[in-house]
Design a protein around this motif. Structure first.
Motif, short mmCIF file in Angstrom:
data_model
loop_
_atom_site.label_atom_id
_atom_site.label_comp_id
_atom_site.label_asym_id
_atom_site.label_seq_id
_atom_site.Cartn_x
_atom_site.Cartn_y
_atom_site.Cartn_z
N ALA A 48 0.84 -1.21 0.00
CA ALA A 48 0.00 0.00 0.00
C ALA A 48 0.87 1.25 0.00
O ALA A 48 0.61 2.21 -0.73
CB ALA A 48 -0.93 -0.01 1.21
N GLY A 49 1.93 1.22 0.81
CA GLY A 49 2.82 2.38 0.89
C GLY A 49 3.49 2.66 -0.45
O GLY A 49 3.46 3.78 -0.96
N TRP A 50 4.07 1.62 -1.02
CA TRP A 50 4.76 1.77 -2.31
C TRP A 50 3.79 2.29 -3.37
O TRP A 50 4.08 3.23 -4.11
CB TRP A 50 5.35 0.43 -2.74
N ALA A 51 2.59 1.68 -3.40
CA ALA A 51 1.62 2.06 -4.44
C ALA A 51 1.18 3.50 -4.25
O ALA A 51 1.04 4.25 -5.22
CB ALA A 51 0.42 1.12 -4.40
N SER A 52 0.97 3.92 -3.00
CA SER A 52 0.47 5.28 -2.81
C SER A 52 1.55 6.30 -3.15
O SER A 52 1.25 7.42 -3.54
CB SER A 52 -0.03 5.47 -1.38
N LEU A 53 2.81 5.90 -3.03
CA LEU A 53 3.89 6.83 -3.39
C LEU A 53 4.09 6.90 -4.89
O LEU A 53 4.46 7.94 -5.42
CB LEU A 53 5.20 6.38 -2.73
N HIS A 54 3.88 5.78 -5.59
CA HIS A 54 4.27 5.72 -6.99
C HIS A 54 3.12 5.76 -7.98
O HIS A 54 3.31 6.08 -9.13
CB HIS A 54 5.10 4.47 -7.27
N TYR A 55 1.93 5.36 -7.55
CA TYR A 55 0.85 5.27 -8.53
C TYR A 55 -0.29 6.20 -8.15
O TYR A 55 -0.61 6.37 -6.98
CB TYR A 55 0.34 3.82 -8.66
N ASP A 56 -0.92 6.73 -9.21
CA ASP A 56 -2.00 7.68 -9.05
C ASP A 56 -3.26 7.00 -8.51
O ASP A 56 -3.60 5.90 -8.95
CB ASP A 56 -2.26 8.27 -10.44
N LEU A 57 -3.91 7.64 -7.54
CA LEU A 57 -5.14 7.03 -7.02
C LEU A 57 -6.34 7.29 -7.91
O LEU A 57 -7.26 6.50 -7.98
CB LEU A 57 -5.44 7.58 -5.61
N GLY A 58 -6.34 8.41 -8.60
CA GLY A 58 -7.43 8.72 -9.52
C GLY A 58 -8.69 9.13 -8.79
O GLY A 58 -8.70 9.42 -7.59
N SER A 59 -9.80 9.12 -9.55
CA SER A 59 -11.09 9.50 -8.99
C SER A 59 -12.04 8.31 -9.15
O SER A 59 -11.67 7.31 -9.73
CB SER A 59 -11.65 10.70 -9.74
N LEU A 60 -13.25 8.46 -8.63
CA LEU A 60 -14.20 7.36 -8.78
C LEU A 60 -14.47 7.09 -10.26
O LEU A 60 -14.58 5.96 -10.69
CB LEU A 60 -15.51 7.70 -8.07
N ARG A 61 -14.56 8.17 -11.03
CA ARG A 61 -14.85 8.00 -12.45
C ARG A 61 -13.68 7.35 -13.17
O ARG A 61 -13.83 6.43 -13.94
CB ARG A 61 -15.15 9.36 -13.06
N GLN A 62 -12.51 7.86 -12.91
CA GLN A 62 -11.32 7.33 -13.57
C GLN A 62 -10.35 6.89 -12.50
O GLN A 62 -9.45 7.62 -12.13
CB GLN A 62 -10.71 8.39 -14.48
#
Lengths: 500, 148, 326
Positions: free
Chosen positions: B22-36
């Motif tokens: 979770a930590g790695w992903a939140s640092l490196h990948y975009d969370l986006g929005s509900l739509r996208q």
């Protein structure tokens, strides 16, 4: 052409010696490669492709289809005897088939697998013939929201499988889904958790994962196990044959499994995996003594085996009626047709009726051949267990490596098997269920992709899951299932409190 | 008291994996929005979920008795070494030598003394492997080392 | 649906054996040729490679072994070709346009440098894409489609076979030229795109003609245009997009497949292969086989292939720039 007339045409076509021989060749090769760890229908079909250039399109299709469903029989043998499932659906078979084999009832387990596979196939054929048109309309009507809801239902239903502590089962599903995130994200193209390794762009190799978690882990745990060293007592016909009680227990699970498999198999994607897990979960839920499951319950072999074999048959529905392959193996078979100049598609049934009906008839013939060939072979397979394990396991390891290598031809995947095998051994020591990890791994990416796709198509409106009737039905079923579990849990709590 | 160490360690390990992912992903990948939804949304969610479940597995085990688990480090080592020897040897040494060495290494922890049976077993398995995968399945594999 | 990751099997199969040692006097080839294909056995690029290498084996008097190394959109095939190349000039590959034009942009690092590591041999074939819609939709022709797409932002949702795939980039090029924005829904295969269009979930998709045509014949789909500069033999009745509905006369977007060698391969060997493959592609039988799987034979010199790589890298690079800027 009417159904009856079609079947007669098909039988006439499929029983020609020149066609029958390819059907036989297909199912034989399918069984053989299915038994080899990690080499599944996919590998065998790609192997046979060059040969199919030289025979008629119909014979080619019949042979490749034979490999496809024949491999399911072989896969069951490997999972029951050695706990070497090459696919998630045979992993389900291993859940109870392998404990049966360890218990000296390998013969009965194999018998159950084969007979219910046969029953499942026949029911699948009947469904294919009678309901193909309806099923293909259902398949087209399924949208992203419907798939997402269906897969979630599958996960929720299966999450209770085989673990004394539900939290440990959930943990495996979530871990599997997390592993499924590795690789290129379909929706954004982002490369997740790949750490610069191109080999991971398409995700963790499923065969490597299954072989590591099951095969390698099992070998490590048994190398020095004295029980596995020599099965000296002679296995007589009595222990091999199923008892009357076994037979009685097989009937309804087979029928229920066939029903599940016939329906889900027709949906493009992963109907086979989903239906075998669902069948197992269902049998466990309705069993009078669910605690027998995981320790050699014959229902847990019969149901899922019937399910995955009927799914293998109805998987041809979208391929044959719409010309839309539901999975990569189907795509491969369509590719073989294209090479012969046959354009698969909605017109095929009218343009080449002998192809459609010949194939349907060959399903029946091929499955009958499989049953006739395999029942006498049970004795031979069981005799494998009498080979001392110290002779067997080095061979198993080498075969696993080559099976995994056959998928992409990369040394990387063999190295991965070693790592996954170690992780699998540790998980087995801590009593985590690897089958659930595999299920999460297969369904997780499908849930993610379809959920995100559904929200993208609905322009961000989450109500899409309730507005589409199919998806709404699944959502209701999920809610019902969760509620049922909650009620059962509360009841158990109440009963437990006074006992303290 | 013999605590339920397997669940304690197992649960904690899973919780760590979940939190790490979770930590790695939140640092490196975009969370986006509900739509996208972005590529980070699912890994972060799943990672956190795994962390929580891991704790749910581990914490009750602290107050529970468990049984000792028989660990086989030598078996694990030999099996993994055998796979690696075979894997790395396959392209360079060829199928025959890689399989022979792989079987020898794998058979080391087998509970029976003697060298002869190991050498013979390796020969038999190698022969089978060549017959099944090279001759039968026609896989494209080098039989012998490249330099021969 | 989705078979999200096609973990297909890959075997190298000895395709054809030499009939006679016709070129025994030549030193090369000294042994079997290995041709790396970055797609699984049975896929369209694999079948294409087999169609070409079967006659090639006969002409060279040596077997040609197809080595399938699927993965990462064809990138792994090239990596493996480079990793396994010896100094005997017997290792080659076929590739689609993606790995040698857009992959470096999409992936950051592919593990090879197209200009430095790869020697083009010849183009083999090209494939245009067609713009397909459901026959149930009210979209009748290209003008109508562009008008509908322009009515409001993202009025049209279209499917592709993945982020950065040829289908995706072509659609974005199309949208840019038409001055509209469309909603991109990535799928993983044309089968999924087809189902989604037929189910009415999405409106359109740029598809391989071979994937779309059966459904046109079956009455479920309609095709509004094709991205090649001339009508294609596979879809002769379909109008080209170029010059229609405000599109430039030179609008063209094609996928292609070519034969490559590791750079450092003897120039004479490359030249020999270019000649042999060009001759093979002149055979009408071979052309017909290629057409059946969706490819139009398009031989050329190594130089022409090099130019195509450069031009496409630039064109698609511009499209990717615009997508990223959004």
């Amino acid at each position: 052409m009417g159904t009856w007339e079609g079947l007669v045409t098909g039988l006439n076509f499929a029983l020609q010696p020149g066609v029958l021989i390819f059907c036989l060749l297909g199912v034989l090769l399918g069984t053989f490669v299915g038994v080899l760890p990690g080499i599944g229908a996919m590998a065998a079909i790609s192997l046979l492709l060059p040969i199919t250039y030289y025979i008629s399109a119909e014979a080619a299709l019949i042979m490749l289809a034979g490999v496809y469903y024949g491999a399911q029989y072989g896969g069951a043998v490997a999972s029951i005897l050695m706990r070497l499932p090459g696919t998630p659906q045979s992993a389900v078979t291993a859940l109870d088939g392998y404990p049966m084999a360890r218990d000296g009832r390998a013969g009965a387990a194999l018998f159950a697998a084969m007979v219910s596979s046969f029953a499942g196939s026949i029911i699948g054929i009947v469904v294919l013939v009678l309901l193909a048109g309806w099923l293909s309309r259902v398949a087209v009507a399924f949208g992203a929201a419907d798939y997402a809801a269906m897969m979630v239902l599958g996960l929720v239903a299966a999450s209770t499988i085989g673990s004394a502590r539900p939290a440990k089962g959930f943990a495996m599903i979530v871990l599997g889904m997390l592993l499924g995130c590795i690789g290129t994200d379909v929706n954004s193209g982002a490369m997740r958790f790949t750490f610069g390794q191109t080999e991971l762009l398409d995700g963790v190799n499923l065969v490597a994962l299954a072989m590591g978690l099951f095969g390698v882990a099992e070998v490590i745990g048994n190398v020095r196990d004295p029980e596995r060293q020599a099965v000296t007592e002679k296995i007589g016909f009595r222990q091999m044959a199923p008892t009357r009680d076994d037979l009685r227990r097989m009937v309804f699970p087979s029928l229920r499994g066939s029903g599940l498999g016939s329906f889900f198999g027709a949906l493009p994607g992963t109907g086979s995996t989903l239906s075998s897990f669902l069948s197992y979960a269902m049998e466990r839920r309705i069993a009078r003594r669910p605690e027998r499951f995981g320790h050699g319950a014959i229902e847990g072999v019969a149901g899922p085996e019937a399910a995955n074999n009927s799914a293998a048959i109805t998987a041809f529905v979208p391929t044959l009626t719409l010309g839309i392959p539901g999975d990569p193996i189907m795509a491969l078979m369509l590719g073989a047709l294209v090479i012969h100049g046959v354009q698969p598609g909605p017109m095929m049934l009218e343009a080449r009726p002998e192809m459609f009906w010949g194939l349907v008839a060959s399903f029946g013939i091929g499955n009958l051949l499989l049953l006739i060939l395999n029942l006498p072979l049970i004795g031979v397979w069981v005799a494998l267990l009498r080979i001392p394990f110290r002779w067997l396991y080095p061979a198993i390891l080498i075969f696993i490596c080559l099976g995994v290598y056959s998928v992409r031809g990369l040394t990387y995947d063999i190295v991965a098997v070693a790592g996954i095998g170690l992780a699998g051994y540790l998980l087995a020591l801590a009593r985590f269920n690897p089958a659930l990890l595999l299920l999460g791994f297969v369904l997780g990416p499908l849930i993610e992709t379809n959920l995100r796709r559904a929200l993208l198509i609905s322009r961000g409106d989450p109500m899409v899951f309730l507005e589409r009737p199919i998806s709404a039905a699944f959502v209701v079923a999920i809610a019902g299932l969760l509620l049922l579990s909650l009620v059962q849990w509360v009841r158990r709590r109440r009963r437990a409190i006074p006992a303290r | 008291m013999q605590r339920d160490w397997t669940d304690i360690f197992g649960g904690l390990a899973l919780a760590l994996i979940g939190a790490g992912a979770a930590g790695w992903a939140s640092l490196h990948y975009d969370l986006g929005s509900l739509r996208q939804m972005g590529p980070g949304a699912f890994p972060v969610g799943l990672g956190l979920l795994l962390a929580v479940i891991g704790l749910i597995v581990a914490v009750p085990a602290l107050r529970r008795a468990g049984e000792a688990v028989p660990v086989e480090p030598w078996s694990a080592l030999a099996v993994l070494a055998s796979i690696l020897v075979f894997g790395f040897g396959l392209r360079s040494l060829g199928l025959v030598i890689a399989a022979y060495l792989g079987v020898l290494v794998a058979s080391l922890p087998a509970p029976r003394r003697g060298v002869t049976w190991r050498l013979m077993l390796a020969g038999v398995v190698t022969l089978l492997t060549v017959l099944v995968f090279r001759t039968g399945l026609q896989m494209s594999l080098p039989l012998w080392p490249v330099w021969i | 649906m989705t078979t999200h990751i096609p973990r297909r099997a890959a075997f190298g199969c000895v395709l054809a054996f030499a009939a006679a040692p016709a070129f025994a006097q030549d030193a090369w080839p000294t042994g079997p040729l290995h041709v790396y294909v970055g797609f699984p056995a049975g896929s369209s690029p694999d079948t294409l490679a087999r169609i070409i290498t079967e006659p090639l084996a006969e002409r060279l008097g040596q077997p040609v072994v197809i080595e399938n190394r699927p993965g990462a959109g064809g990138v792994i095939g090239i990596q493996q070709m480079l990793a396994n190349a010896g100094d005997d000039d017997l290792t080659f590959g076929t590739t689609i346009n993606g790995p040698v034009t857009t992959a470096a942009r999409m992936m950051g690092d592919t593990g090879f440098d197209v200009a430095a590591d790869i020697a083009p041999v010849t183009l083999i074939a090209t494939s245009p894409l067609v713009l397909a819609v459901s026959s149930q939709s009210g979209l009748e022709d290209l003008e109508g489609f562009v008008a509908a797409a322009g009515a409001e932002e993202e009025a049209i949702a279209y499917g592709s076979v993945g982020q950065g795939s040829g289908a995706h980039l072509t659609a974005e090029l199309f949208a840019d030229e038409a001055g509209v924005t469309m909603l991109h829904i990535p799928f993983t295969s044309y089968a999924e795109v087809t189902t989604s269009i037929m189910g009415g979930e999405i409106d359109a998709g740029f598809m391989a003609p071979s994937a779309a045509m059966p459904h046109v014949e079956g009455g479920n789909m309609r095709i509004l245009g094709i991205t090649s500069s001339e009508p294609s033999a596979q879809a002769p009745d379909v109008p080209v997009i170029a010059g229609q509905a405000g599109f430039a006369e030179d609008f063209r977007a094609e996928l292609w497949n070519g034969f490559i060698a590791p750079s450092g391969t003897d120039a004479a060997v490359v030249e020999r292969l270019t000649t042999e493959i060009t001759e093979i592609l002149a055979d009408p039988g071979v052309q017909e086989q290629l057409l059946a799987i969706g490819w139009q034979a398009a031989p050329g010199t190594a130089q022409e292939m090099q130019e195509r790589i450069t031009a496409d890298t630039q064109m698609w690079g511009g499209v990717i720039d615009r997508i990223e800027a959004q």
